[in-house]
Design a protein around this motif. Structure first.
Motif, mmCIF file in Angstrom:
data_model
loop_
_atom_site.group_PDB
_atom_site.id
_atom_site.type_symbol
_atom_site.label_atom_id
_atom_site.label_comp_id
_atom_site.label_asym_id
_atom_site.label_seq_id
_atom_site.Cartn_x
_atom_site.Cartn_y
_atom_site.Cartn_z
ATOM 1 N N ALA A 184 0.830 -1.205 0.000
ATOM 2 C CA ALA A 184 0.000 0.000 0.000
ATOM 3 C C ALA A 184 0.864 1.254 0.000
ATOM 4 C CB ALA A 184 -0.929 -0.002 1.202
ATOM 5 N N ASN A 185 1.965 1.213 0.721
ATOM 6 C CA ASN A 185 2.878 2.359 0.761
ATOM 7 C C ASN A 185 3.542 2.574 -0.596
ATOM 8 O OD1 ASN A 185 4.058 4.399 2.595
ATOM 9 N ND2 ASN A 185 5.987 3.383 2.109
ATOM 10 N N VAL A 186 3.947 1.471 -1.231
ATOM 11 C CA VAL A 186 4.553 1.562 -2.569
ATOM 12 C C VAL A 186 3.546 2.127 -3.566
ATOM 13 C CG1 VAL A 186 5.475 0.219 -4.491
ATOM 14 C CG2 VAL A 186 6.221 -0.268 -2.158
ATOM 15 N N HIS A 187 2.294 1.679 -3.479
ATOM 16 C CA HIS A 187 1.266 2.181 -4.386
ATOM 17 C C HIS A 187 0.982 3.657 -4.144
ATOM 18 C CE1 HIS A 187 -0.641 -1.931 -5.619
ATOM 19 N NE2 HIS A 187 0.643 -1.829 -5.927
ATOM 20 N N LEU A 188 1.038 4.080 -2.888
ATOM 21 C CA LEU A 188 0.865 5.504 -2.585
ATOM 22 C C LEU A 188 1.954 6.323 -3.259
ATOM 23 C CD1 LEU A 188 -0.436 7.851 -1.028
ATOM 24 C CD2 LEU A 188 1.048 7.253 0.921
ATOM 25 N N SER A 193 -2.482 -9.628 -17.738
ATOM 26 C CA SER A 193 -2.870 -10.887 -17.121
ATOM 27 C C SER A 193 -3.231 -10.693 -15.655
ATOM 28 C CB SER A 193 -1.735 -11.902 -17.235
ATOM 29 O OG SER A 193 -2.046 -13.093 -16.543
ATOM 30 N N ARG A 194 -4.255 -11.416 -15.202
ATOM 31 C CA ARG A 194 -4.645 -11.366 -13.792
ATOM 32 C C ARG A 194 -4.054 -12.531 -12.995
ATOM 33 N NH1 ARG A 194 -5.397 -6.271 -13.285
ATOM 34 N NH2 ARG A 194 -6.867 -5.420 -14.831
ATOM 35 N N GLU A 195 -3.203 -13.304 -13.616
ATOM 36 C CA GLU A 195 -2.540 -14.410 -12.928
ATOM 37 C C GLU A 195 -1.038 -14.144 -12.922
ATOM 38 O OE1 GLU A 195 -2.095 -17.441 -16.727
ATOM 39 O OE2 GLU A 195 -3.821 -17.632 -15.368
ATOM 40 N N PRO A 196 -0.296 -14.804 -12.027
ATOM 41 C CA PRO A 196 1.152 -14.580 -11.977
ATOM 42 C C PRO A 196 1.791 -14.824 -13.340
ATOM 43 C CG PRO A 196 0.440 -15.874 -10.095
ATOM 44 C CD PRO A 196 -0.743 -15.766 -11.001
ATOM 45 N N THR A 197 2.565 -13.864 -13.787
ATOM 46 C CA THR A 197 3.097 -13.883 -15.150
ATOM 47 C C THR A 197 4.555 -13.456 -15.150
ATOM 48 O OG1 THR A 197 0.907 -13.323 -16.030
ATOM 49 C CG2 THR A 197 2.776 -12.920 -17.469
ATOM 50 N N PHE A 198 5.298 -13.988 -16.096
ATOM 51 C CA PHE A 198 6.681 -13.583 -16.313
ATOM 52 C C PHE A 198 6.690 -12.531 -17.416
ATOM 53 C CE2 PHE A 198 11.001 -14.996 -18.189
ATOM 54 C CZ PHE A 198 11.676 -14.034 -17.446
ATOM 55 N N HIS A 243 13.178 -0.680 -20.834
ATOM 56 C CA HIS A 243 13.425 0.174 -19.671
ATOM 57 C C HIS A 243 14.149 1.446 -20.094
ATOM 58 C CE1 HIS A 243 13.764 1.379 -15.632
ATOM 59 N NE2 HIS A 243 14.888 0.765 -15.288
ATOM 60 N N HIS A 244 13.415 2.565 -20.027
ATOM 61 C CA HIS A 244 13.998 3.867 -20.319
ATOM 62 C C HIS A 244 14.170 4.728 -19.075
ATOM 63 C CE1 HIS A 244 13.926 3.509 -24.652
ATOM 64 N NE2 HIS A 244 12.628 3.322 -24.696
ATOM 65 N N ALA A 245 13.233 4.594 -18.101
ATOM 66 C CA ALA A 245 13.209 5.548 -16.994
ATOM 67 C C ALA A 245 12.556 4.934 -15.762
ATOM 68 C CB ALA A 245 12.446 6.803 -17.421
ATOM 69 N N MET A 246 12.692 5.625 -14.628
ATOM 70 C CA MET A 246 12.003 5.200 -13.416
ATOM 71 C C MET A 246 10.488 5.235 -13.620
ATOM 72 S SD MET A 246 12.295 6.755 -9.527
ATOM 73 C CE MET A 246 11.358 8.253 -9.858
ATOM 74 N N PHE A 247 10.023 6.039 -14.562
ATOM 75 C CA PHE A 247 8.594 6.217 -14.807
ATOM 76 C C PHE A 247 7.872 4.876 -14.924
ATOM 77 C CE2 PHE A 247 4.948 6.632 -17.601
ATOM 78 C CZ PHE A 247 4.278 7.730 -17.074
ATOM 79 N N GLU A 248 8.370 3.986 -15.765
ATOM 80 C CA GLU A 248 7.647 2.735 -15.996
ATOM 81 C C GLU A 248 7.725 1.784 -14.800
ATOM 82 O OE1 GLU A 248 11.552 2.480 -18.420
ATOM 83 O OE2 GLU A 248 9.839 3.858 -18.287
ATOM 84 N N THR A 249 8.782 1.899 -13.992
ATOM 85 C CA THR A 249 8.871 1.032 -12.819
ATOM 86 C C THR A 249 7.695 1.288 -11.879
ATOM 87 O OG1 THR A 249 11.281 1.109 -12.992
ATOM 88 C CG2 THR A 249 10.356 0.299 -10.928
ATOM 89 N N LEU A 250 7.420 2.551 -11.605
ATOM 90 C CA LEU A 250 6.326 2.889 -10.699
ATOM 91 C C LEU A 250 4.963 2.648 -11.349
ATOM 92 C CD1 LEU A 250 7.855 6.077 -9.053
ATOM 93 C CD2 LEU A 250 7.611 3.808 -8.068
ATOM 94 N N LEU A 301 1.613 -0.175 -10.216
ATOM 95 C CA LEU A 301 0.173 0.052 -10.143
ATOM 96 C C LEU A 301 -0.585 -0.853 -11.107
ATOM 97 C CD1 LEU A 301 -0.021 3.958 -9.892
ATOM 98 C CD2 LEU A 301 -0.490 2.298 -8.089
ATOM 99 N N MET A 302 -0.083 -0.995 -12.309
ATOM 100 C CA MET A 302 -0.785 -1.782 -13.324
ATOM 101 C C MET A 302 -0.871 -3.257 -12.954
ATOM 102 S SD MET A 302 0.242 -0.444 -17.123
ATOM 103 C CE MET A 302 1.929 0.034 -16.819
ATOM 104 N N LEU A 303 0.203 -3.778 -12.372
ATOM 105 C CA LEU A 303 0.292 -5.221 -12.126
ATOM 106 C C LEU A 303 0.037 -5.581 -10.664
ATOM 107 C CD1 LEU A 303 3.366 -6.012 -14.390
ATOM 108 C CD2 LEU A 303 0.934 -6.058 -14.977
ATOM 109 N N GLY A 304 -0.186 -4.590 -9.822
ATOM 110 C CA GLY A 304 -0.621 -4.842 -8.457
ATOM 111 C C GLY A 304 0.486 -5.064 -7.448
#
Length: 227
Positions: free
Chosen positions: A38-42, A66-71, A76-83, A87-90
């Motif tokens: 929850a803190n990471v999502h905040l 996917s709503r199931e565990p996925t590989f 990777h260009h920036a920190m932007f996509e990491t955060l 959110l997208m993958l939970g």
């Protein structure tokens, strides 16, 4: 000049606002993994808000998540996509380079969150440890994300995939979903950030057990589809 001023404003507002969130990390970790997530999502939502309202950067998503565990294997260009991916993958687990895990406070926090730390010059034993940790994460219902090119790259750069990706793909015995991302167009490694839309393109799942040359070629082409 306007882009530079907006970038400075973003850096001031985002990092000042991040201080209480980061300082709350030890407490959230002590309360258990759901509180830490929850803190990471905040923090991720705060980053998204600042990127949107201060930089004019928004996201567009293509393809199904996917709503199931996925590989996943992602550009990777920036920190932007990491955060954004948090959110997208939970509750995904990221494979990160060891240098990031040594950053004061942040490195500790991401290890508590569940990142898989790998040395880019890792020996066979270290790679086997990475693979064991990835399998544990998937068994716990968490997706695993690797940036197979090994590090952030500038827009248009297409370095070869690191060997750790093929080893992880083989040991997990799972298909892999590639993610093409073009954040480098608006979020360069150096210089001011620019308004625009970042596209996340989730490709079709590539089946398991393909020969190394084939899986590397297919993933490389898919994650670079927006370049």
């Amino acid at each position: 000049m306007i882009a530079q001023l907006r970038t400075w404003l973003f850096q001031i507002v985002f990092y000042l606002g991040s201080v209480p969130i980061v300082l709350a990390t030890p407490l959230s970790a002590a309360l258990g993994h759901p509180a830490l997530v929850a803190n990471v999502h905040l923090w991720s939502r705060w980053h998204r808000w600042c990127a949107h309202w201060l930089l004019g950067i928004t996201s567009r998503y293509e393809g199904g998540v996917s709503r199931e565990p996925t590989f996943y294997a992602a550009k990777h260009h920036a920190m932007f996509e990491t955060l954004e991916l948090c959110l997208m993958l939970g509750n995904p687990v990221f494979v990160i380079k060891r240098e990031l895990s040594t950053i004061p406070v942040w490195g500790w926090a991401i290890r508590q969150y569940g990142a898989i730390v790998v040395d880019r010059e890792a020996n066979a034993a270290a790679l086997r440890q990475m693979m064991r940790e990835a399998k544990v994460a998937l068994d716990k219902g968490r997706s695993v994300i690797i940036f197979p090119e090994g590090t952030r790259v500038a827009a248009g750069e297409k370095p070869p995939l690191r060997s750790g990706f093929a080893g992880l793909y083989r040991v997990l015995g799972l298909g892999v979903v590639p993610i093409a991302i073009n954040s480098g167009n608006v979020w360069p490694k150096q210089g001011p950030k620019r308004p625009g839309v970042v596209t996340f393109r989730f490709g079709e799942r590539i089946p398991p057990k393909l020969p190394r040359e084939e899986i590397e070629a297919r993933v490389h082409a898919a994650i670079n589809a927006l370049e």
